[in-house]
Design an enzyme around this catalytic site. Structure first.
Site, short mmCIF file in Angstrom:
data_model
loop_
_atom_site.label_atom_id
_atom_site.label_comp_id
_atom_site.label_asym_id
_atom_site.label_seq_id
_atom_site.Cartn_x
_atom_site.Cartn_y
_atom_site.Cartn_z
N ASP A 1 50.50 60.08 4.97
CA ASP A 1 51.50 59.51 3.48
C ASP A 1 52.45 59.98 3.16
OD1 ASP A 1 52.48 56.69 3.71
OD2 ASP A 1 50.14 55.85 2.48
N GLU B 1 57.02 54.97 -2.83
CA GLU B 1 55.17 53.89 -3.22
C GLU B 1 54.45 55.40 -3.54
OE1 GLU B 1 52.71 51.40 -0.30
OE2 GLU B 1 53.76 52.70 0.74
N ASP C 1 59.79 53.99 1.53
CA ASP C 1 58.84 53.84 2.40
C ASP C 1 57.91 54.60 3.60
OD1 ASP C 1 55.77 52.66 3.27
OD2 ASP C 1 55.78 50.56 2.73
N ILE D 1 55.21 55.25 5.04
CA ILE D 1 55.15 54.95 6.51
C ILE D 1 54.60 53.50 5.91
CG2 ILE D 1 53.05 54.94 7.89
CD1 ILE D 1 52.40 57.44 7.74
N ASP D 2 55.33 52.51 6.82
CA ASP D 2 55.84 51.29 6.54
C ASP D 2 55.07 50.81 7.43
OD1 ASP D 2 56.58 49.06 5.38
OD2 ASP D 2 57.91 48.77 7.07
N THR E 1 50.85 49.66 7.82
CA THR E 1 50.04 51.35 7.93
C THR E 1 48.85 50.72 9.38
OG1 THR E 1 49.74 51.61 5.56
CG2 THR E 1 47.61 52.65 6.69
N SER F 1 55.29 45.59 10.18
CA SER F 1 56.39 46.78 9.51
C SER F 1 57.87 46.10 9.78
CB SER F 1 56.39 48.19 9.69
OG SER F 1 56.93 48.24 11.30
N LYS G 1 60.63 44.57 12.77
CA LYS G 1 61.20 43.73 12.10
C LYS G 1 62.72 43.80 12.33
CE LYS G 1 56.98 41.81 10.38
NZ LYS G 1 56.50 43.33 10.68
N ARG H 1 58.19 35.92 6.26
CA ARG H 1 57.85 36.58 5.62
C ARG H 1 56.54 35.97 4.79
NH1 ARG H 1 56.02 42.87 5.08
NH2 ARG H 1 55.78 43.29 2.05
N ASP I 1 59.67 47.86 0.56
CA ASP I 1 58.89 47.09 1.79
C ASP I 1 60.27 45.99 2.60
OD1 ASP I 1 56.32 48.01 1.55
OD2 ASP I 1 55.57 46.24 0.47
#
Length: 378
Positions: free
Chosen positions: A75, A98, A161, A163-164, A166, A292, A295, A309, A321
């Site tokens: 990350d 982030e 981000d 690594i969106d 995790t 993540s 989508k 969401r 995000d």
């Protein structure tokens, strides 16, 4: 408007010229193209690092996001790598990201060991076997801390981000490297790297996305449309790319619209509400579970049609995000807003204040239908 529609209809080999066509933005469009290209380079390089780490995770016992796990190291290192590439090309453009290096600067043995690992992985990714150049631990910590920009509606800045998703990353599922570009509070560019996504459309009958290499990179710029290419493409905006267009003909009902949501282990998935909502609008197809911002990529090329969401009331959405995903959806012909139909506001700092949730749809008609149903159910 007209520009993006025309861009989407051109053959994918003509991209370079259409990206350089006259744009409504004040800066010259060739510089927009160069900026998007630099963003693609940063994400492609970063994907090498994350893919390597994910391989490691398959054989590792340490898979939580605890302080010194490979996930944590990746990350931080991913953020350092993207920060490095962007700073080389655009030193004056700030970065809102982030992670920050506070925890790495402590004098403890753990902190030093962690920074050492991060530095090693960052150097390996950026310089490979060339040992004549390397970044010191201090430089790596500084590159990470470049991400402390507060955002707002005045400046131009990148949003990252590293690594969106995790949980997807840990469990060998989908995750994304999400890089957006904001100007005066508005997202104008976005690149989404999905290192585990298949290049071909998701089959009708699956309910989760299989992992497939080399992955896909999506890129969009205001009024230019959206492209996608293989993650290792030499020219992800040029001859190696395809035009991403959301499904413009979909309707709710049998064999019609299909919605995506996070896996059940995500805190932002309210499966009970999404089930009630899909029943109300007449969606009969099984939901597609994808971790993540991948989508948003799926929606942009017509794999699925709706992303819902609905986080708990206490959860505050962060700009990183959604920034990259939001422009990828809108430039492919889709629509994104909060659950009350208000466009997402990216110029208010590091958080996104939303009403109830986030909804993305492949057509304006479908979006209206969903918003109406949400209002009725609430």
């Amino acid at each position: 408007g007209g520009v993006s529609r025309r861009f989407r209809m051109e053959s994918s080999t003509r991209v370079e010229s259409s990206f350089s066509a006259s744009s409504s933005s004040s800066s010259s469009s060739s510089s927009d193209y160069d900026m998007l290209q630099a963003m693609c380079e940063a994400v492609q390089l970063c994907a090498k690092l994350t893919s390597k780490t994910q391989k490691l995770l398959e054989t590792s016992d340490q898979v939580s996001k605890s302080d010194d796990s490979p996930v944590t190291v990746a990350d931080y290192a991913a953020q350092a790598v993207v920060s490095y590439v962007l700073e080389q090309k655009y030193p004056d453009v700030a970065l809102l990201a982030e992670e920050d290096a506070k925890a790495l600067r402590g004098g403890s043995k753990e902190a030093q060991g962690l920074l050492e690992k991060i530095t090693e992985i960052t150097n390996d990714c950026v310089f490979g076997d060339d040992v004549s150049e390397y970044l010191s631990r201090e430089e790596v910590a500084r590159l990470i801390d470049r991400g402390n920009h507060e955002g707002g509606s005045e400046s131009t800045f990148f949003v990252l981000d590293p690594i969106d998703g995790t949980k997807g990353f840990i469990n060998q599922r989908q995750y994304a490297i999400a890089l957006g570009l904001c100007e005066k509070g508005k997202v104008v560019g976005g690149v989404l790297g999905c290192p585990n996504m298949r290049m071909t459309k998701i089959p009708e009958d699956v309910d989760a996305l299989e992992t497939e290499k080399p992955g896909v990179i999506f890129a969009a710029y205001e009024n230019f449309g959206c492209k996608y290419a293989a993650m290792d493409a030499k020219e992800p905006l040029g001859k190696d790319s395809f035009i991403a267009t959301s499904d413009q003909f979909v309707k709710c009902g049998k064999d019609g619209a299909r919605y995506m949501e996070s896996w059940g282990d995500s805190i932002v998935a309210d499966h009970a509400f999404t089930n009630a909502l899909s029943e109300k609008v007449g969606i009969t197809r099984k939901a597609l579970r994808i971790d993540s911002q991948a989508k948003y990529g799926s929606l942009s090329r017509g794999d699925a049609h709706i992303y819902l969401r609905f986080p708990p009331k206490t959860y505050r959405e962060k700009v990183w995000d959604h920034a990259a995903g939001a422009i990828i959806v809108s430039e492919s012909g889709g629509v994104i807003s909060d659950a009350a139909g208000v466009p997402l506001e990216f110029g208010k700092g590091r958080f996104l204040d939303i009403n109830g949730g986030i909804v993305a749809s492949s057509t304006p008609e479908l979006h209206e239908q969903l918003l109406k149903a949400i209002a009725d159910l609430r």
